[in-house]
Design a protein around this motif. Structure first.
Motif, PDB file in Angstrom:
ATOM      1  N   ILE A   1       0.331   1.041   0.329  1.00  7.55           N
ATOM      2  CA  ILE A   1       1.424   0.772  -0.764  1.00  7.55           C
ATOM      3  C   ILE A   1       1.251  -0.476  -1.272  1.00  7.55           C
ATOM      4  CG2 ILE A   1       3.783   0.940  -1.299  1.00  7.55           C
ATOM      5  CD1 ILE A   1       2.597   3.359  -0.336  1.00  7.55           C
TER       6      ILE A   1
ATOM      7  N   ASN B   1       4.588  -3.516  -4.112  1.00  3.09           N
ATOM      8  CA  ASN B   1       6.253  -3.717  -3.480  1.00  3.09           C
ATOM      9  C   ASN B   1       6.418  -4.991  -3.207  1.00  3.09           C
ATOM     10  OD1 ASN B   1       4.294  -2.755  -1.659  1.00  3.09           O
ATOM     11  ND2 ASN B   1       5.849  -2.573  -0.185  1.00  3.09           N
TER      12      ASN B   1
ATOM     13  N   SER C   1       6.835  -1.471   2.705  1.00  4.21           N
ATOM     14  CA  SER C   1       5.903  -0.295   2.727  1.00  4.21           C
ATOM     15  C   SER C   1       6.276   0.816   3.470  1.00  4.21           C
ATOM     16  CB  SER C   1       4.581  -0.639   3.176  1.00  4.21           C
ATOM     17  OG  SER C   1       4.025  -1.813   1.989  1.00  4.21           O
TER      18      SER C   1
ATOM     19  N   VAL D   1       8.675   3.068   1.811  1.00  3.42           N
ATOM     20  CA  VAL D   1       8.161   3.891   0.874  1.00  3.42           C
ATOM     21  C   VAL D   1       7.447   5.262   1.767  1.00  3.42           C
ATOM     22  CG1 VAL D   1       6.457   4.118  -0.968  1.00  3.42           C
ATOM     23  CG2 VAL D   1       7.872   2.020  -0.728  1.00  3.42           C
TER      24      VAL D   1
ATOM     25  N   LYS E   1       8.915   8.196   2.975  1.00  3.19           N
ATOM     26  CA  LYS E   1       9.434   9.276   1.821  1.00  3.19           C
ATOM     27  C   LYS E   1       8.188  10.217   1.615  1.00  3.19           C
ATOM     28  CE  LYS E   1      12.868   9.463  -0.195  1.00  3.19           C
ATOM     29  NZ  LYS E   1      13.837  10.246   0.167  1.00  3.19           N
TER      30      LYS E   1
ATOM     31  N   ILE F   1       9.042   9.081  -4.462  1.00  2.00           N
ATOM     32  CA  ILE F   1       8.957   7.473  -4.408  1.00  2.00           C
ATOM     33  C   ILE F   1       9.899   7.334  -5.449  1.00  2.00           C
ATOM     34  CG2 ILE F   1       7.658   5.633  -5.084  1.00  2.00           C
ATOM     35  CD1 ILE F   1       5.310   6.766  -3.475  1.00  2.00           C
TER      36      ILE F   1
ATOM     37  N   LEU G   1      13.608   7.250  -4.752  1.00  2.00           N
ATOM     38  CA  LEU G   1      14.432   5.965  -4.200  1.00  2.00           C
ATOM     39  C   LEU G   1      15.275   5.106  -5.193  1.00  2.00           C
ATOM     40  CD1 LEU G   1      11.438   4.998  -1.865  1.00  2.00           C
ATOM     41  CD2 LEU G   1      13.463   5.617  -1.082  1.00  2.00           C
TER      42      LEU G   1
ATOM     43  N   VAL H   1       4.741   4.590 -10.808  1.00  2.00           N
ATOM     44  CA  VAL H   1       4.015   4.838  -9.685  1.00  2.00           C
ATOM     45  C   VAL H   1       2.776   5.464 -10.112  1.00  2.00           C
ATOM     46  CG1 VAL H   1       4.020   6.119  -7.435  1.00  2.00           C
ATOM     47  CG2 VAL H   1       6.249   5.659  -8.292  1.00  2.00           C
TER      48      VAL H   1
ATOM     49  N   VAL I   1       2.822   0.831  -6.948  1.00  2.00           N
ATOM     50  CA  VAL I   1       4.440   1.044  -7.568  1.00  2.00           C
ATOM     51  C   VAL I   1       4.536  -0.397  -8.542  1.00  2.00           C
ATOM     52  CG1 VAL I   1       5.140   2.373  -5.449  1.00  2.00           C
ATOM     53  CG2 VAL I   1       5.208  -0.020  -5.573  1.00  2.00           C
TER      54      VAL I   1
ATOM     55  N   GLU J   1       8.239  -2.082  -9.206  1.00  2.00           N
ATOM     56  CA  GLU J   1       9.828  -2.202  -8.979  1.00  2.00           C
ATOM     57  C   GLU J   1      10.428  -2.478 -10.191  1.00  2.00           C
ATOM     58  OE1 GLU J   1       9.822  -5.080  -5.808  1.00  2.00           O
ATOM     59  OE2 GLU J   1       9.512  -3.806  -4.244  1.00  2.00           O
TER      60      GLU J   1
END
Length: 547
Positions: A26, A29, A34, A37, A40, A61, A64, A70, A86, A88
């Motif tokens: 990941i 972020n 991580s 994430v 999920k 993702i 969330l 993503v 990702v 944010e």
């Protein structure tokens, strides 16, 4: 979305060849871990690659709620390594209100659910704006408007990446309060305008509207006023009343509004024959008839019907039937203009009191509330004593509101023939008093009176009072204590200790003493008292005191 699908195709080409996912990484972020994430993801390290799972992982993702974007791609240096890149969502570092002069920002902040240092969510911002507009409407600012402004965070915000933090501003144009100039009621033949205007909450503007607040327009209230007019008609003999509106008309300068209600009264009725249908033998026909408060020939009144329902529910409730349902079935006679009513009673099953739970008493101890109860866990349900319990708790004077919420408990250990009760209490902000007053007389000079009183001392239901009266010729000190349930018994006990001195005619008189008193309940709201007082008085010449 095209970019994501393209990356999936690249990843699938390689991973289909290797069959197994060697690693999941990941990236991007900062505030979300991580592991949070990965939890999920459907795809797991060591599992066989599945293109459909990748699509589901992207949706998971996004679900969330913390990310704007993503991307997925693979790393050929480490076998089948899947990398989720990702981005944010920004964080709301602060919430400010601009343009509000009539309503304080702290009051506005209480109306919304958004808090500082939470993830930016556009739908929540729209909900907050709706709530703020509703609040302004309740305060009479019907023409208020609000715009949201999402901008860079102030310079004093500490952040690793400045663009990740934003400030949310609500820009408010309050405008002036719109006033109700006139309320018009059409179609009312039997009840005059003045009588109907008196029962609605919305009032027309008056001479002192600027001071009293009368004449303010609130949309939610005028809709309730329509229901008030309809209900009022049903208490005056009109069961078929219909009320429409209001139709609103705002003046060009948007300062005044006109309201128009239209009523269709229908015919006026009296009560006719009253009967009860039960299908049981809990009460005889004579007992049910004696409990009937409505008489043939009385003017129809929906309040009387409701009170009659409550009467029968209480009768059965005192026999253990907590869920008695009483349905009034009316029969209208157009020729005689009378309403016959058959009260159909379904008593339900007999139940017993289960557990009592007290909620909301942050200061007052449970036992102070429980000792006022006149119902007990495990006994047959009794509605009258339950209501008496509520009245006795309210009579303590410690609470603004008390609600008994009863329900059938659920769970493996629950008994179907019991009713648990949650006793919700709302404590008063203060159960004490602090008083100070001053006066002047030509004889005593300045007189100062101080009193500190606490009626729920330490949450025990005890009363403590300290009082002092001071002047140049007299001084009085008094300490009082009273416990209505001394040592957890039904006996009440209290005492007073006092000391007084008074100068008069060249002498000083001293009074020192105490009294003790006992009390015992005679009825639910009456106590008998027995008091014993001991006092010691002395008198001394002022010249002797002065040497």
């Amino acid at each position: 979305m095209r970019k994501i699908l393209f990356l999936i195709i690249i990843a699938s080409t390689f991973c289909l060849y290797s069959q197994t996912i060697t690693k999941i990484t990941i990236r991007g972020n900062k505030k979300i871990t991580s592991d949070a994430v990965k939890a999920k993801l459907v795809e797991k390290e060591g599992a066989q690659f599945n293109e459909d799972f990748i699509r589901r992982d992207i949706d998971n993702i996004f679900s969330l709620g913390f990310f704007d974007n993503v991307d997925v791609y693979e790393n050929t240096d480490n076998g089948c390594e899947l990398i989720f890149e990702v981005k944010e969502k920004p964080i709301i570092s602060s919430i400010v209100f601009e343009g509000n002069s009539e309503i304080d920002s702290d009051d506005l902040k209480k109306q919304i659910d958004i808090k500082s240092y939470t993830v930016l969510n556009i739908s929540e911002i729209k909900k907050a704006k709706t709530k703020l507009l509703k609040y302004y409407e309740e305060k009479g600012f019907y023409l208020a408007s609000i715009k949201e402004d999402i901008r860079s965070a102030p310079k004093d915000v500490e952040a690793e990446t400045k663009e990740d933090y934003l400030e949310l501003a609500f820009k408010i144009s309050e405008n002036s309060k719109i006033k109700v100039d006139k309320i018009t009621i059409l179609g009312n033949k039997n009840l005059p305008d003045e009588e109907l205007r008196a029962i609605v909450e919305t009032k027309e503007k008056g001479t002192f509207s600027w001071f009293s607040g009368s004449g303010n327009y609130r949309e939610s209230i005028v809709d309730i006023d329509r229901e008030r007019i309809g209900y009022y008609y049903t208490t005056k003999g009109f069961p078929h009343i219909q009320v429409f509106g209001p139709i609103t008309q705002v003046t060009a300068d948007k300062k005044w509004i006109y309201l128009t209600y239209t009523v269709e009264e229908g015919d006026k009725y009296d009560f006719g024959e009253m009967n009860v249908k039960t299908g049981d033998v809990i009460f005889s026909d004579e007992e049910l008839k004696d409990a009937m408060k409505i008489q043939d020939g009385d003017l129809y009144n929906s309040t009387m019907v409701r009170e009659q329902i409550i009467t029968y529910q209480n009768m059965y409730g005192d026999k253990g039937y907590a869920f008695t349902n009483v349905v009034p079935v009316p029969t209208y006679h157009e020729d005689t203009k009378k309403v016959d009513i058959l009260f159909e009673v379904d008593k339900g099953r007999k139940v017993y009191f289960g557990k009592f739970k007290i909620i909301g008493n942050d200061k007052t101890r449970d036992k102070v509330i429980r000792r006022e109860l006149r119902v007990y866990e495990g006994e047959l349900y009794n509605n009258s004593r339950k209501e008496l319990s509520r009245e006795k708790i309210m009579a303590l004077g410690f609470f603004d509101d008390i609600t008994f919420n009863q329900y059938v408990p659920k769970g493996p250990d629950a008994k179907p023939d019991t009713v648990d009760i949650d006793i919700h209490v709302k404590e008063k902000a203060s159960t004490g008093q602090f008083m100070i007053s001053a006066g002047y007389s030509t004889y005593e000079g300045f007189i100062t009176m101080l009193q500190v009183q606490e009626n729920n001392f330490l949450g025990r239901g005890q009363s403590v009072t300290l009082r002092a009266n001071l002047s140049k010729v007299a001084k009085l000190y008094d300490l009082s204590f009273y416990d209505p349930y001394f040592l957890d018994s039904n006996w009440g006990w209290g005492f007073d200790i006092f000391r007084e001195s008074r100068d008069a005619n060249g002498f000083t008189t001293y009074r020192t003493g105490f009294d003790t008193r006992f009390s015992y309940p005679l009825t639910d709201f009456t106590r008998g008292y027995l008091t014993y007082k001991l006092e010691y008085d002395t008198t001394t010449r002022l010249s002797t005191l002065n040497g």
